[in-house]
Design a protein around this motif. Sequence first.
Motif, short mmCIF file in Angstrom:
data_model
loop_
_atom_site.label_atom_id
_atom_site.label_comp_id
_atom_site.label_asym_id
_atom_site.label_seq_id
_atom_site.Cartn_x
_atom_site.Cartn_y
_atom_site.Cartn_z
N ARG A 145 0.84 -1.20 0.00
CA ARG A 145 0.00 0.00 0.00
C ARG A 145 0.87 1.25 0.00
N GLU A 146 1.93 1.24 0.86
CA GLU A 146 2.85 2.39 0.92
C GLU A 146 3.52 2.58 -0.44
N GLU A 186 2.41 1.65 -3.37
CA GLU A 186 1.47 2.17 -4.37
C GLU A 186 1.32 3.67 -4.26
N LYS A 187 1.29 4.15 -3.00
CA LYS A 187 1.17 5.60 -2.78
C LYS A 187 2.34 6.31 -3.45
N VAL A 188 3.55 5.77 -3.22
CA VAL A 188 4.75 6.40 -3.78
C VAL A 188 4.70 6.40 -5.31
N SER A 229 7.89 10.21 1.12
CA SER A 229 7.07 9.00 0.93
C SER A 229 7.95 7.78 0.71
N HIS A 264 2.12 6.26 -7.24
CA HIS A 264 1.10 7.20 -7.68
C HIS A 264 1.67 8.62 -7.68
N ARG A 265 2.38 8.94 -6.61
CA ARG A 265 2.93 10.29 -6.52
C ARG A 265 3.97 10.52 -7.60
N LYS A 278 9.15 6.51 3.86
CA LYS A 278 8.06 5.84 4.60
C LYS A 278 7.99 4.36 4.23
#
Length: 345
Positions: A9-10, A12-14, A84, A16-17, A87
């Motif tokens: 999940r972490e 995917e966030k990165v 990110s 996406h950014r 993270k």
Amino acid sequence: MEQCACVERELEKVLHRFVMYGHQSEERLDELLRSVCDIRGQLVAFGVQDADLSVLSQTMAQCCKNIKETVQMLASRHKDIHGSVSKVGKAIDRESGVVIDMNMKQPFLELNRILEALRMQDLRPALEWAVTNRQRLLELNSSLEFKLHRMYFISLLSGGIGNQVEALQYSRHFQPFASQHQRDIQILMGSLVYLRHGIENSPYRSLLETSQWAEICNIFTRDACALLGLSVESPLSVSFASGCMALPVLMNIKQVIEQRQCSGVWTHKDELPIEIDLGKKCWYHSVFACPILRQQTSESNPPMKLICGHVISRDALNKLTNAGKLKCPYCPMEQNPSHAKQIYF
Ligand SMILES: [Zn+2]
């Protein structure tokens, strides 16, 4: 599995950014390019007339301002992405549940502390470490301690004539290294003659080259890692980098093999069909190819030295053995195959 999903999940966030960042920067850069092109177009169309120039210079100033703002904006967003990324690292640490014993970390923390000081051109922590580990460094044939003393002496030289007495006193540290580093010590002592006029104006000016600091950092890292029984580079990153270099070549050869329908060429899973040169830094040990079977030897098929001194692989030895006797394929001495000895590279 839950832990993996959490890290994912972490991640995917990165990702996406990153994608968003790519789109945004592309848009903004296109916009800027368009306005620069406009200005150029106007310059060409109107020619250089005073009236046009005042308007144009305003447009140009505005355009420069926009460029500056865009650069700042992109830099700050890039910085946010770094947050990110770190993270993800933290999520992996947290979810993996790996607890590293402080005793294991200690030597690395110490080495990093010394290396940081060395990068700031502070030699004392490294010197202390080298003196403490003198015996073990000598066993590794390392000249780290001498090189550190040499650098300390050079830093005294760069201080000028005021350091003359201290430099002379410090030169006593060279005494244990006299036989091995005679030439270096002669150069260092010879430079003292020019101390009054400044080493930088003397034939010894090369002693002050700043590249030596990077070199001493490398020598320290290499020798300290050797002392701890570690490789300087992380084995994982070396494997990954080697794979990145080798994969395109292997994909090519695979295609060629398929096109020419000669699939029998690559049958040994431990051996590559062609040699891939990864550069000298990836040379670790010698390899031996059996002259009889024309295969690289491996742990399961090691090189064996026959009594006559010729070396062949164990598989070849077994194949050539007949009724408990072996005739060397080279000399050809007859011998008992059980007298052959395994050799290690
Ligand atoms: Zn022989």
